[in-house]
Motif scaffolding. Sequence first.
Motif: not given
Length: 106
Positions: A15-19, A76-84, A67-71
């Motif tokens: 999910l993080i990678s997909f974000g 969003v964590i993936g988005f934030l990693i990319y933004i950094t 669809v998991p609740i933490h999806f």
Amino acid sequence: MILSTSEEIRVMFYLISFGVFCISSYDLIIMAIDKKTKTRNIILVIYSIMLLYITIKFSYKLASGYVPIHFILFMVIGFLIYITIRKSFIQGFKNFQKLKEIVLTK
């Protein structure tokens, strides 16, 4: 269906990678189409709809039909990693464009 801890960690990683993939591919489309035109907006809308469809299919396949609740949280964590790391990504893309121009002109 309850997943084991190792499967949950795998799902979180995906999910993080997909974000990161979602936001970086959207950024690539924006950088590839420089001009703000109606065509660019249409392309972005079509791309967003396709990405939404792929996201739904991906989440169902990844989590065996639910669809998991933490999806959203891990996307969003993936988005934030990319933004950094966005500055280096954009710089690399610009360097690639310069290299492409040099190769194509020779």
